[in-house]
Structure formats: structure tokens, C-alpha cells
Design a protein around this motif. Structure first.
Motif, PDB file in Angstrom:
ATOM      1  N   LEU A 103      -3.425   7.891  -6.655  1.00 55.35           N
ATOM      2  CA  LEU A 103      -2.180   7.736  -5.638  1.00 55.35           C
ATOM      3  C   LEU A 103      -2.775   7.655  -4.310  1.00 55.35           C
ATOM      4  CD1 LEU A 103       0.195  10.470  -6.966  1.00 55.35           C
ATOM      5  CD2 LEU A 103       0.249   8.027  -7.096  1.00 55.35           C
ATOM      6  N   ALA A 104      -3.813   8.155  -3.637  1.00 59.12           N
ATOM      7  CA  ALA A 104      -4.373   7.935  -2.431  1.00 59.12           C
ATOM      8  C   ALA A 104      -4.931   6.599  -2.346  1.00 59.12           C
ATOM      9  CB  ALA A 104      -5.438   9.037  -2.245  1.00 59.12           C
ATOM     10  N   ALA A 105      -5.479   6.096  -3.275  1.00 59.28           N
ATOM     11  CA  ALA A 105      -6.199   4.523  -3.314  1.00 59.28           C
ATOM     12  C   ALA A 105      -4.910   3.670  -3.265  1.00 59.28           C
ATOM     13  CB  ALA A 105      -7.328   4.302  -4.542  1.00 59.28           C
ATOM     14  N   VAL A 106      -3.885   3.900  -3.844  1.00 58.86           N
ATOM     15  CA  VAL A 106      -2.645   2.873  -4.206  1.00 58.86           C
ATOM     16  C   VAL A 106      -2.092   3.010  -2.463  1.00 58.86           C
ATOM     17  CG1 VAL A 106      -0.177   2.762  -4.953  1.00 58.86           C
ATOM     18  CG2 VAL A 106      -2.293   3.158  -6.488  1.00 58.86           C
ATOM     19  N   GLY A 107      -1.713   4.246  -1.990  1.00 58.61           N
ATOM     20  CA  GLY A 107      -1.351   4.342  -0.533  1.00 58.61           C
ATOM     21  C   GLY A 107      -2.058   3.848   0.413  1.00 58.61           C
ATOM     22  N   VAL A 108      -3.294   3.513   0.126  1.00 53.97           N
ATOM     23  CA  VAL A 108      -4.432   3.118   1.189  1.00 53.97           C
ATOM     24  C   VAL A 108      -4.241   1.407   0.994  1.00 53.97           C
ATOM     25  CG1 VAL A 108      -6.605   2.346   1.751  1.00 53.97           C
ATOM     26  CG2 VAL A 108      -6.141   4.878   1.651  1.00 53.97           C
ATOM     27  N   LEU A 109      -4.192   1.227  -0.009  1.00 56.12           N
ATOM     28  CA  LEU A 109      -3.934  -0.286  -0.384  1.00 56.12           C
ATOM     29  C   LEU A 109      -2.622  -0.870   0.103  1.00 56.12           C
ATOM     30  CD1 LEU A 109      -5.769  -0.848  -3.979  1.00 56.12           C
ATOM     31  CD2 LEU A 109      -6.673  -1.452  -1.567  1.00 56.12           C
ATOM     32  N   ALA A 110      -1.576  -0.093  -0.342  1.00 57.19           N
ATOM     33  CA  ALA A 110      -0.249  -0.533   0.326  1.00 57.19           C
ATOM     34  C   ALA A 110      -0.254  -0.391   1.848  1.00 57.19           C
ATOM     35  CB  ALA A 110       0.879   0.497  -0.253  1.00 57.19           C
ATOM     36  N   LEU A 111      -0.861   0.412   2.659  1.00 60.36           N
ATOM     37  CA  LEU A 111      -0.889   0.450   3.955  1.00 60.36           C
ATOM     38  C   LEU A 111      -1.624  -0.856   4.609  1.00 60.36           C
ATOM     39  CD1 LEU A 111      -0.402   1.946   6.736  1.00 60.36           C
ATOM     40  CD2 LEU A 111      -2.388   3.113   6.520  1.00 60.36           C
ATOM     41  N   PHE A 112      -2.918  -1.204   3.925  1.00 58.34           N
ATOM     42  CA  PHE A 112      -3.699  -2.101   4.289  1.00 58.34           C
ATOM     43  C   PHE A 112      -2.885  -3.474   4.051  1.00 58.34           C
ATOM     44  CE2 PHE A 112      -6.650  -5.652   3.126  1.00 58.34           C
ATOM     45  CZ  PHE A 112      -7.191  -5.586   4.254  1.00 58.34           C
TER      46      PHE A 112
END
Length: 174
Positions: A103-112
């Protein structure tokens, strides 16, 4: 799109900026990823040095010098002394949670993705900026004329914080 990348990477200053930016981001990521405090301090110092390189590219040599002298040198040494002078108990390692990491990786990619889209769509007005002949003189003039009260307030705040840290350290010792 590929032509833009090639034209961007054709300049040595752009390549150096890209490398310094990657090193600064990498140091920051390592800082929050490491578990040993000494490794964290080393990563922070690495980030500070990378930011000093970015300042040099921006023709802010004084800020680069201050960055290296104060942050990469003094703050890192102060942190290491703080680590050496305090007691550390070994803590149990937290269990790995793969769902949280995903979930953290998905959130980081979404923010990017959001930031990338916002920057690509933003319209920045072009301005002609005439840099000062002497950066250090301009910083000094502005700091001690226009911004003298905030400068003094920050120095008082830092002194109070330093005295408070000493008092808290003395209480823990007893």
C-alpha cells in the motif's frame, strides 16, 4: 518526448543536477529505511552534501559552503555525539507487514504520478532575473536589514532549545 530528454541530458549542468538530485533523494530514502542511528546520520550527511552540490549549480556558493560547514559537518557530528552520550536499549524488531509495504508503494507511485502530471501541466511565467554580483553581500544586507528581527528570534529560539536539551539530558541521567 525523447527529443526533450536528449536535449535535457546534452548539458553537463543538467546531468550534474540530475545526479545530485538522485543522490539527495537516495540519501533521504536510506535515512528513513535504516534502523541503526549511525547509518541514519551518515545518510543524512550524504543528503546534505548532495544539496550543497545543487546549491553550487544554482550559483549560490555561499549557501553551499554553509550547507557543508553547518549541516553536513556540525549537525552530523552533533548527532553522533548525542548517540554516543545516550544509552540505547535494544528494541524488538517490528514484524514485516507486506500489505502495508504494498500500500505504501502504491501510494508513493500515485503521489509521483499526481506530481508529475501537475508539473507537466503547470505554466510557469518567464522572468528575467539579474543575479547579484556578490551573493554573500546581498544575503548579509538582507539578513541584517530587512530580516534582523526574525534572525534574532531564531537565535534566541535555538539557544532556548539547546538549554532545554541539556536540562532534559541531566534529568535522564539522575
Amino acid at each position: 518526448m525523447l527529443d526533450n530528454m536528449v536535449s535535457f541530458l546534452s548539458s553537463g549542468a543538467n546531468i550534474a543536477f540530475f545526479l545530485f538530485a538522485l543522490l539527495a533523494i537516495g540519501g533521504a530514502i536510506y535515512m528513513i529505511s535504516f534502523t541503526k542511528v549511525v547509518h541514519m546520520v551518515t545518510a543524512v550527511a550524504f543528503t546534505f552534501l548532495s544539496l550543497a552540490g545543487v546549491y553550487v549549480l544554482l550559483d549560490a556558493e555561499f549557501l553551499a559552503f554553509v550547507q557543508v560547514l553547518i549541516y553536513a559537518g556540525a549537525v552530523s557530528i552533533l548527532m553522533i555525539f548525542g548517540i554516543m552520550m545516550t544509552k540505547h536499549q535494544s528494541e524488538e524488531e517490528e514484524p514485516r507487514r507486506p500489505l502495508h509495504q504494498v500500500l505504501a508503494a502504491v501510494g508513493v507511485l500515485a503521489l509521483f504520478g499526481i506530481l508529475f502530471y501537475a508539473i507537466r501541466e503547470a505554466v510557469f511565467p518567464l522572468q528575467q532575473l539579474a543575479p547579484a554580483a556578490d551573493n554573500t553581500k546581498e544575503i548579509g544586507l538582507r539578513l541584517f536589514t530587512e530580516h534582523v528581527i526574525p534572525f534574532e528570534l531564531v537565535s534566541v529560539l535555538l539557544t532556548v532549545a539547546f538549554i532545554g536539551a541539556i536540562i532534559l539530558a541531566k534529568r535522564e541521567e539522575e
